[in-house]
Every structure is written in structure tokens, then in C-alpha cells.
Design a protein around this motif. Structure first.
Motif, PDB file in Angstrom:
ATOM      1  N   ALA A 124      32.482  36.418  20.985  1.00 14.67           N
ATOM      2  CA  ALA A 124      33.325  37.517  21.471  1.00 14.67           C
ATOM      3  C   ALA A 124      32.469  38.709  21.892  1.00 14.67           C
ATOM      4  N   ALA A 125      31.468  39.047  21.095  1.00 10.74           N
ATOM      5  CA  ALA A 125      30.578  40.163  21.430  1.00 10.74           C
ATOM      6  C   ALA A 125      29.870  39.903  22.757  1.00 10.74           C
ATOM      7  N   GLU A 126      29.442  38.666  22.962  1.00  7.66           N
ATOM      8  CA  GLU A 126      28.761  38.302  24.209  1.00  7.66           C
ATOM      9  C   GLU A 126      29.720  38.372  25.398  1.00  7.66           C
ATOM     10  N   ALA A 127      30.957  37.909  25.210  1.00  4.83           N
ATOM     11  CA  ALA A 127      31.937  37.912  26.297  1.00  4.83           C
ATOM     12  C   ALA A 127      32.294  39.328  26.725  1.00  4.83           C
ATOM     13  N   VAL A 128      32.430  40.237  25.756  1.00  7.19           N
ATOM     14  CA  VAL A 128      32.763  41.628  26.080  1.00  7.19           C
ATOM     15  C   VAL A 128      31.549  42.341  26.671  1.00  7.19           C
ATOM     16  N   LEU A 151      39.665  45.134  28.443  1.00 10.43           N
ATOM     17  CA  LEU A 151      38.427  44.360  28.492  1.00 10.43           C
ATOM     18  C   LEU A 151      38.525  43.124  27.602  1.00 10.43           C
ATOM     19  N   VAL A 152      39.139  43.275  26.427  1.00  9.01           N
ATOM     20  CA  VAL A 152      39.315  42.123  25.535  1.00  9.01           C
ATOM     21  C   VAL A 152      40.204  41.081  26.195  1.00  9.01           C
ATOM     22  N   GLN A 153      41.249  41.537  26.855  1.00  9.04           N
ATOM     23  CA  GLN A 153      42.166  40.605  27.522  1.00  9.04           C
ATOM     24  C   GLN A 153      41.458  39.855  28.647  1.00  9.04           C
ATOM     25  N   ILE A 154      40.612  40.563  29.403  1.00 11.84           N
ATOM     26  CA  ILE A 154      39.860  39.911  30.480  1.00 11.84           C
ATOM     27  C   ILE A 154      38.876  38.904  29.895  1.00 11.84           C
ATOM     28  N   ALA A 155      38.183  39.308  28.814  1.00 12.29           N
ATOM     29  CA  ALA A 155      37.220  38.401  28.185  1.00 12.29           C
ATOM     30  C   ALA A 155      37.907  37.124  27.705  1.00 12.29           C
ATOM     31  N   ARG A 156      39.100  37.266  27.145  1.00 11.48           N
ATOM     32  CA  ARG A 156      39.852  36.087  26.691  1.00 11.48           C
ATOM     33  C   ARG A 156      40.179  35.157  27.860  1.00 11.48           C
ATOM     34  N   ALA A 157      40.609  35.732  28.975  1.00 12.70           N
ATOM     35  CA  ALA A 157      41.007  34.922  30.122  1.00 12.70           C
ATOM     36  C   ALA A 157      39.819  34.189  30.746  1.00 12.70           C
ATOM     37  N   LEU A 158      38.636  34.802  30.663  1.00 14.53           N
ATOM     38  CA  LEU A 158      37.466  34.208  31.304  1.00 14.53           C
ATOM     39  C   LEU A 158      36.753  33.203  30.423  1.00 14.53           C
ATOM     40  N   LEU A 159      37.234  33.046  29.199  1.00 10.70           N
ATOM     41  CA  LEU A 159      36.606  32.086  28.294  1.00 10.70           C
ATOM     42  C   LEU A 159      36.935  30.665  28.751  1.00 10.70           C
ATOM     43  N   GLY A 160      35.923  29.885  29.010  1.00  7.33           N
ATOM     44  CA  GLY A 160      36.154  28.504  29.441  1.00  7.33           C
ATOM     45  C   GLY A 160      36.080  28.358  30.946  1.00  7.33           C
TER      46      GLY A 160
END
Length: 508
Positions: A124-128, A151-160
Motif C-alpha cells: 500500500a505504501a508503494e502504491a500511494v 489517492l487511496v481510492q486511485i491506488a486501489r483501482a490501479l492494483l493489478g
């Protein structure tokens, strides 16, 4: 070599609600490795189109094709399973879960029978961080600002792995630095061969990132063109169908007069220290600063929405507000930056939202005068140009710009003397921005005193008489006249050198 085939297409796509057609006959083609922007005024149908393409809504007519084959999504989960994901404009996170728990919700990493929190925290830290932010992945989302939550919501969507990523106003809450980091991530997505569908009211941003631009107006397709052949001014005119070269109204500077509001040595514990400023009658005073600088917390402290300590004077008399009702009764109103979470009741109709704060004015002998309420809504719709297909609509069914107009109308029923507006045009199209700027100018011309908190430096420069800049919970400078420039604001807001700040201002 044959040309690549479209990954996702809309053909004659339409959508109706209760017999009212809000989107009609839309054709749209998304190519792999391309950023396709969709622009238009609030209410043009952009978000409806995004929800159709991501399985959140079912079309009333037309068809959606994936890899050339017609598809009918059973819902957003089914669309995501096929590689189509929507990054919502609204914040859809679990507030009591941590940053990492939200990012990995429903796809937790496990070590044996247990959730692997250390690995998820690191991921999560890396994604943000890839989005230009540093957040503790163990902190609860409810403790984050609106921008940080986005930003957290965007990071979640871009995971995968994603084949089509749809962004609906992703930068509306972000600083220029965070925006540039996100645009860099989008360029990486494009380089990886995925298609990106991008909605934004920030037209220079669209110019910077898009390959193709589709313009919607009143639910219909106006044109699709290569972004290289359009500048932001041309985009704006296609959106609204008229000249928009004069965005900010001309104003004469207010006459010097005794201050209406005085703030001295004001603290909001944990957020703001030693704030000191004066607000004159008929003045528009701007507050600039990066996310986390303390601007919103200062305004909430003044309006009684947060505990604050220090000295406040209103018309020369000492005051202290313990809640919003006290400040409103005294003539000070605060319009929250979070109009969906704090400003409006999204599940209630327009009348309830308009009159709730001033309900005593519509009550006689303990009964609400529905006729007076209806008349007030008629006036608000006319005065603020609120565009709603039915007065029975819930506030949540309005576009973002019309929600903001409803919030403005709601607060003006209180007949305030001091109006504090936090992010007045966040997520709002250029035509509605022009309307709101003229309304703010008219408010000041009528003798009201206005504070505008904004992350958009051109907005502050265009409508304000002075700008105060905050950094690290303190007011670090005041700008007026020729010194009120984006570079000067950036210097004070960041503590950077003038050269560095000029580069930031240019990128914004």
C-alpha cells in the motif's frame, strides 16, 4: 501490420431515467495504448456514460462491445473481471479501515490462514508513493483529508492488471504535484497497452494527457477530435457552445473600511497555530496552500465545526462559536469542500436540502409551510440556475455543479454577512465556474464579506482582492496587486526557491 482493434466501444448508447433521456446515441471507441478524454459541462452525461461502460448502470439503448463482441455487464464486479475498472469521483472507501486494508479489501494477501498485514502495508505504501504521496498505510481512512482519500481510492483501482481504466475527475481534490504524479502513472498505463478513459474539467490537464477528446453537451455527442488539434480554449467553447474568453468578472477593489471579521492568535489544536487576519466589508479574501496546510481546519475552527482557541471579533465584538448553528445565527456561514459528505443530504430531495438549515423561517405554529418552501425552491432554481429534470429528485442525483449551486442557495437563505467557501469549483465545468465566480463577485458587491479557500491558483488570483498563503498550519504570507502571482503563491506555499516555484506553477 494490421491496425489494432478497439478494446471497448459504445455504439448508439442511450440512457433514460423515469422516461427522461439523459444520454442519447453516443458513439465512443477506446483503443489500446491510448488516452481518450471525455469533456462537457456538468449534467452533459459524462458520469452516466462512464457508469454504463463500467457495468454500474445498464443502457436503455445501443450496445457496448468488448474486443468486437457485444457484452452486457451484470454489474461492476463482472466488468472488473473482464479488466474494466472505474475510479469514481465520489469517495467509496471504508472509513474505519486502514489505508492498506482499503487498498486490498476483497483481495487480501494471506500467509497461511492469516492476513499478511506487513506485506499489504508495504504494498500500500508503494502504491500511494507512486502517486506522489507519503501516507502511513496503517492509519484509518477517516483521519485522511479528501485529497488523501482520493489517492487511496486511485491506488486501489490501479492494483493489478487492467485493460481499460476509467478515471472520473481523479484530480479534482489533488495538488499540482499529486496531479503530475498521477498523470505520470497514466502515461505508464498507456505505455503498457491499456486504454484509458479520462474525465476532467481541468482542460490544460486534458491537453497534456489525452490522445483523443470527445465532447458531450446535454446528453448528446458534439464531436470527437485528436487532442493535438485542440487547445483548452477551443475545448471550452465546444463544451458550452459559446465564447468563454472572459472567465473572471471585472471588479473594483472594495473601499477600505472597518473589518467585519478579525482573527487573532487563533489555534486549531493539531492543525493551525497563531492565525491572524482581517476581513473587510465587500472584500474577497483568498486562502492558498498545499493539501494539509491547515486551510480547511482553520475555517472549520472559526465556524465552530472544530475546537479552536484564540480571539475572534465580528463587527468589533468578541465572539466564540461552539457549533455551526451559533455561527450561522451570528451571520457567518461555511460551505464545506465536501459537499457530498458534509454539505448536502444526498438521499433527500431538493426542497429538504435547500430549507433545512433555515427551517424555522418556513415553520408556523409548529408546521412547515410547504407552499413557502416550494416558492423558495423556485427562486433558488431561477437565481442559481440549478438544472434538475424534476424537483422531486434527490440531491445525489444532481451533477456536481448543480449540487454546488444547491449548497450555495441553501446557505444564502440564512442571509449571512460573512461567507466562507471551501473549494467553490472543485469538479465543476468551466461554464458553471464562470457562473459561480460572477455570483461571488455580486455577493461582495452587495456588501457581503467572502473568504475563498482554493487549491486552484488562477481562481484565487482571478477573483480575490488579497491572498493569504498557509504552510504547515501557519499563515506565512499575504499577496495583493502585482505580487499576486502563481509563482509567488507557490514560493510561500512550498518554501521552494522562486525558480522551483515557477516550474511548479507552470506545471499546474
Amino acid at each position: 501490420m494490421s491496425a489494432p482493434a478497439p478494446v471497448l466501444e459504445a455504439r448508439g448508447l442511450s440512457k433514460s431515467f423515469g422516461g427522461i433521456e439523459v444520454l442519447r446515441g453516443i458513439d465512443l471507441t477506446l483503443m489500446p495504448g491510448e488516452v481518450h478524454a471525455v469533456i462537457g459541462e456538468n449534467g452533459a452525461g459524462k458520469s452516466t456514460l462512464m457508469k454504463l461502460l463500467s457495468g454500474h448502470l445498464a443502457p436503455s439503448g445501443g450496445e457496448i462491445r468488448l474486443d468486437g463482441a457485444r457484452v452486457a455487464f451484470a454489474g461492476p464486479v463482472a466488468a472488473e473481471a473482464l479488466g474494466i475498472v472505474l475510479v469514481h469521483q465520489e469517495i467509496l472507501l471504508a472509513p474505519d479501515l486502514t489505508v492498506a486494508q482499503n487498498i486490498y479489501l476483497g483481495r487480501e494477501i494471506r500467509r497461511g490462514p492469516f492476513v499478511d498485514d506487513p506485506t499489504m502495508n508495504a504494498g500500500a505504501a508503494e502504491a500511494v508513493a507512486a502517486l506522489g504521496a507519503a501516507l502511513d498505510p496503517r492509519i484509518a481512512v477517516r483521519r485522511l483529508s479528501i485529497a488523501q482519500r482520493q489517492l487511496v481510492q486511485i491506488a486501489r483501482a490501479l492494483l493489478g492488471t487492467r485493460r481499460v481504466v476509467i478515471f472520473d475527475e481523479p484530480t479534482a481534490s489533488l495538488t499540482p504535484r499529486e496531479t503530475e504524479a498521477l498523470l505520470g502513472v497514466i502515461r505508464e498505463i498507456r505505455a503498457g497497452g491499456a486504454a484509458v478513459l479520462y474525465i476532467s474539467h481541468r482542460l490544460p490537464e486534458v491537453k497534456a494527457i489525452a490522445d483523443q477528446v470527445t465532447v458531450l453537451r446535454d446528453g448528446a455527442l458534439v464531436t470527437t477530435r485528436a487532442a493535438a488539434g485542440l487547445d483548452p480554449h477551443a475545448m471550452a467553447e465546444l463544451m458550452v457552445g459559446r465564447d468563454v474568453s472572459k472567465l473572471y468578472p471585472d471588479r473594483a477593489p472594495p473601499e477600505t473600511a472597518a473589518p467585519v471579521l478579525e482573527v487573532e492568535d487563533f489555534d486549531v489544536p493539531g492543525f493551525v497555530s497563531g492565525a491572524r487576519f482581517r476581513l473587510g466589508r465587500g472584500e474577497i479574501l483568498g486562502f492558498a496552500g498545499l493539501v494539509g496546510a491547515g486551510r480547511t481546519e482553520l475555517m472549520e475552527g472559526i465556524a465552530g465545526l472544530r475546537p479552536g482557541r484564540g480571539r475572534l471579533r465580528l463587527r468589533g465584538a468578541p465572539v466564540r462559536f461552539h457549533d455551526a448553528r451559533e455561527s450561522q445565527r451570528a451571520g457567518v456561514v461555511y460551505l464545506s469542500e465536501d459537499r457530498k459528505g458534509k454539505g448536502l443530504l444526498l438521499g433527500q430531495d431538493l426542497t429538504v436540502n435547500l430549507t433545512l438549515a433555515a427551517l424555522a423561517r418556513f415553520t408556523r405554529a409548529g408546521l412547515v409551510d410547504r407552499g413557502r418552501e416550494a416558492a423558495a425552491l423556485d427562486r433558488a432554481i431561477a437565481d442559481f440556475d440549478i438544472r434538475a429534470r424534476s424537483r422531486a429528485l434527490d440531491a445525489g442525483q444532481l451533477s456536481g455543479g448543480n449540487q454546488q449551486k444547491l449548497l450555495l442557495a441553501k446557505m444564502m437563505l440564512l442571509e449571512p454577512e460573512v461567507v466562507i467557501i471551501d473549494e467553490p469549483t472543485r469538479g465543476i465545468d468551466i461554464g458553471t465556474k464562470e457562473q459561480i465566480y460572477r455570483w461571488i463577485a455580486a455577493l461582495a458587491a452587495s456588501g457581503k464579506s467572502v473568504i475563498v479557500v482554493s487549491s486552484e491558483m488562477p481562481e484565487l488570483i482571478g477573483i480575490c482582492d488579497r491572498v493569504l498563503v498557509m504552510r504547515g498550519g501557519r499563515i506565512v504570507g499575504e499577496l495583493a496587486g502585482a505580487r499576486m502571482t502563481e509563482t509567488e503563491i507557490a514560493v510561500l506555499a512550498t518554501g521552494a526557491s522562486e525558480k522551483e516555484a515557477a516550474m511548479m506553477a507552470e506545471s499546474a
